[in-house]
Write an enzyme that holds these catalytic residues in place. Structure first.
Site, PDB file in Angstrom:
ATOM      1  N   ARG A 116      49.852  44.009 131.910  1.00  0.00           N
ATOM      2  CA  ARG A 116      48.852  42.935 131.002  1.00  0.00           C
ATOM      3  C   ARG A 116      49.191  41.557 131.775  1.00  0.00           C
ATOM      4  NH1 ARG A 116      48.664  42.244 124.596  1.00  0.00           N
ATOM      5  NH2 ARG A 116      47.464  44.068 124.759  1.00  0.00           N
ATOM      6  N   HIS A 142      39.721  45.020 128.387  1.00  0.00           N
ATOM      7  CA  HIS A 142      40.962  45.708 127.642  1.00  0.00           C
ATOM      8  C   HIS A 142      40.472  47.005 127.488  1.00  0.00           C
ATOM      9  CE1 HIS A 142      44.495  46.187 125.369  1.00  0.00           C
ATOM     10  NE2 HIS A 142      44.049  45.498 124.147  1.00  0.00           N
ATOM     11  N   GLN A 156      41.977  49.543 124.739  1.00  0.00           N
ATOM     12  CA  GLN A 156      41.533  49.458 123.415  1.00  0.00           C
ATOM     13  C   GLN A 156      40.542  50.364 122.895  1.00  0.00           C
ATOM     14  OE1 GLN A 156      43.319  47.394 120.927  1.00  0.00           O
ATOM     15  NE2 GLN A 156      41.810  48.437 119.705  1.00  0.00           N
ATOM     16  N   ASP A 193      37.280  40.201 116.481  1.00  0.00           N
ATOM     17  CA  ASP A 193      38.376  39.881 117.273  1.00  0.00           C
ATOM     18  C   ASP A 193      38.807  38.499 117.107  1.00  0.00           C
ATOM     19  OD1 ASP A 193      40.756  40.173 118.744  1.00  0.00           O
ATOM     20  OD2 ASP A 193      39.697  40.344 120.549  1.00  0.00           O
ATOM     21  N   CYS A 253      40.842  45.181 116.966  1.00  0.00           N
ATOM     22  CA  CYS A 253      41.768  45.559 117.397  1.00  0.00           C
ATOM     23  C   CYS A 253      43.321  45.157 117.405  1.00  0.00           C
ATOM     24  CB  CYS A 253      41.604  45.140 119.219  1.00  0.00           C
ATOM     25  SG  CYS A 253      41.780  43.317 119.439  1.00  0.00           S
ATOM     26  N   ARG A 309      45.778  53.948 119.588  1.00  0.00           N
ATOM     27  CA  ARG A 309      46.153  53.418 120.791  1.00  0.00           C
ATOM     28  C   ARG A 309      47.177  54.427 121.170  1.00  0.00           C
ATOM     29  NH1 ARG A 309      45.784  48.250 121.942  1.00  0.00           N
ATOM     30  NH2 ARG A 309      46.463  48.970 123.965  1.00  0.00           N
TER      31      ARG A 309
HETATM   32  N1   CP Z   1      45.312  45.499 120.407  1.00  0.00           N
HETATM   33  C1   CP Z   1      46.345  44.897 121.095  1.00  0.00           C
HETATM   34  O1   CP Z   1      46.070  45.310 122.370  1.00  0.00           O
HETATM   35  O2   CP Z   1      47.271  44.771 120.613  1.00  0.00           O
HETATM   36  P1   CP Z   1      48.631  44.128 121.005  1.00  0.00           P
HETATM   37  O3   CP Z   1      48.153  42.530 121.839  1.00  0.00           O
HETATM   38  O4   CP Z   1      49.856  43.838 120.146  1.00  0.00           O
HETATM   39  O5   CP Z   1      49.020  44.886 122.149  1.00  0.00           O
HETATM   40  N1  NVA Z   2      41.085  39.038 122.492  1.00  0.00           N
HETATM   41  C1  NVA Z   2      42.164  39.375 122.261  1.00  0.00           C
HETATM   42  C2  NVA Z   2      43.129  40.632 122.160  1.00  0.00           C
HETATM   43  C3  NVA Z   2      44.317  41.068 121.788  1.00  0.00           C
HETATM   44  C4  NVA Z   2      44.668  42.445 122.009  1.00  0.00           C
HETATM   45  C5  NVA Z   2      43.269  38.625 123.190  1.00  0.00           C
HETATM   46  O1  NVA Z   2      43.133  38.679 124.569  1.00  0.00           O
HETATM   47  O2  NVA Z   2      44.295  37.878 123.047  1.00  0.00           O
END
Ligand code: CP
Ligand code: NVA
Length: 307
Positions: free
Chosen positions: A110, A137, A140, A228, A266, A294
């Site tokens: 990540r 992502h 997700q 989101d 998400c 997930r």
């Molecule tokens: N939806 C998601 O990726 O959540 P986190 O940021 O908690 O991993």
């Molecule tokens: N769009 C959000 C998703 C978090 C899971 C971010 O990138 O923070």
């Protein structure tokens, strides 16, 4: 014994880099394992295998679901952060990729810049999984499609509406639209649209995508509304709240969708901003199943990547 790396690792970098049959196979694996049916009847298909989970941004769901998923598959997961590793002191992604590949059987990253993920994959001898970048992502959306289909059946018949920021999660929905055949409506402010090049590439592959700045027009007759956060990790707050306040998913917007439409997010969510409490905590919300999935979707990804 020297560590064997695969000559052509099966990376899970972005949905648009995989084909529909592969993604459907991963979802089938996920669904079977959720029912307790393990691939080839093997209760621990990843016994003796390890994955490094590298987080350059915070995470609750991705971190816990990968860690628990790997344990349930008989393997082991190590959570690494830049602060606790030499990445934080400037060791390059390329060198980190080469070294980790000698210890572990897969790496999830990540990160901020999508280029970091590409660099990791270019130098890793093991599969690399995208656990979110500024640009996408994909894990997700695998869980989201699984959730949609559990509730409402084949997604190719669906009208899926995204309402809000044209962010990383929206981009992976655009990629999915080119592979799964559903109609995708994107209701985003003009200033926060998904990049036109991403839309055009998906349309060139046959995606049915409608863009609008009118959430009501997008929501009308939809099978699923999704939103989101208005401020993603790494975003400047700026005047995003002003740009996005008309894009909140609330009861009035849900009422325009089909009566049996579902709401997805998400998570993490901000009640009173991108979604009202009445919607996310209401009868049409499937966000907790989505979060659970997930785990199952990623077990499918892990088994596909590592076997
Ligand atoms: N939806 C998601 O990726 O959540 P986190 O940021 O908690 O991993
Ligand atoms: N769009 C959000 C998703 C978090 C899971 C971010 O990138 O923070």
């Amino acid at each position: 014994m020297s560590h064997q790396t695969s000559p052509t690792p099966k990376h899970f970098l972005d949905l648009d880099q995989l084909d529909a049959a592969t993604l459907r196979h991963i979802l089938d694996l996920a669904k079977s394992m959720k029912r307790g049916q393990m691939p080839s009847g093997n209760a621990q298909p990843l016994a003796g295998k390890s994955i490094a989970l590298v987080f350059e941004k915070p995470s609750t769901r991705t971190r816990v679901s990968f860690q628990v998923g790997m344990t349930q598959l008989g393997g082991n997961a190590l959570v690494l952060s830049p602060q606790e590793t030499q990445i934080g002191r400037g060791e390059t992604i390329a060198d980190t990729a080469r070294v980790l590949s000698r210890y572990v059987n897969a790496i999830m990253l990540r990160t901020h810049a999508a280029q970091n993920l590409k660099d990791l994959a270019a130098f890793a001898g093991v599969p690399v999984i995208n656990g979110l970048t500024d640009d996408s992502h994909p894990c997700q959306i695998m869980a989201d499609i699984m959730t949609y289909e559990e509730r409402k059946g084949p997604i190719e018949k669906a009208v899926i509406t995204w309402c809000g920021d044209g962010n990383n999660v929206a981009v992976s929905w655009v990629h999915a639209a080119a592979l799964f055949g559903f109609e995708l409506r994107l209701a985003c402010p003009e200033s926060l649209r998904v990049k036109p090049a991403v839309i055009e590439a998906a349309k060139a592959k046959g995606a049915r995508i409608i863009e609008t700045a009118d959430p009501g027009a997008a929501a009308r007759g939809s099978d699923c509304l999704i939103t989101d956060t208005w401020v993603s990790m790494g975003d400047e707050e700026g005047n995003r709240h002003n740009q996005l306040h008309g894009f909140q998913v609330n009861d009035a917007l849900m009422a325009l969708a089909k009566p049996d439409a579902v709401f997805m997010h998400c998570l993490p969510a901000h009640r009173g901003e991108e979604v009202t409490a009445s919607v996310i905590d209401g009868a049409q919300s499937v966000v907790w199943d989505e979060a659970e999935n997930r785990l199952h979707a990623q077990k499918g990804i892990l088994v596909w990547c590592m076997s």
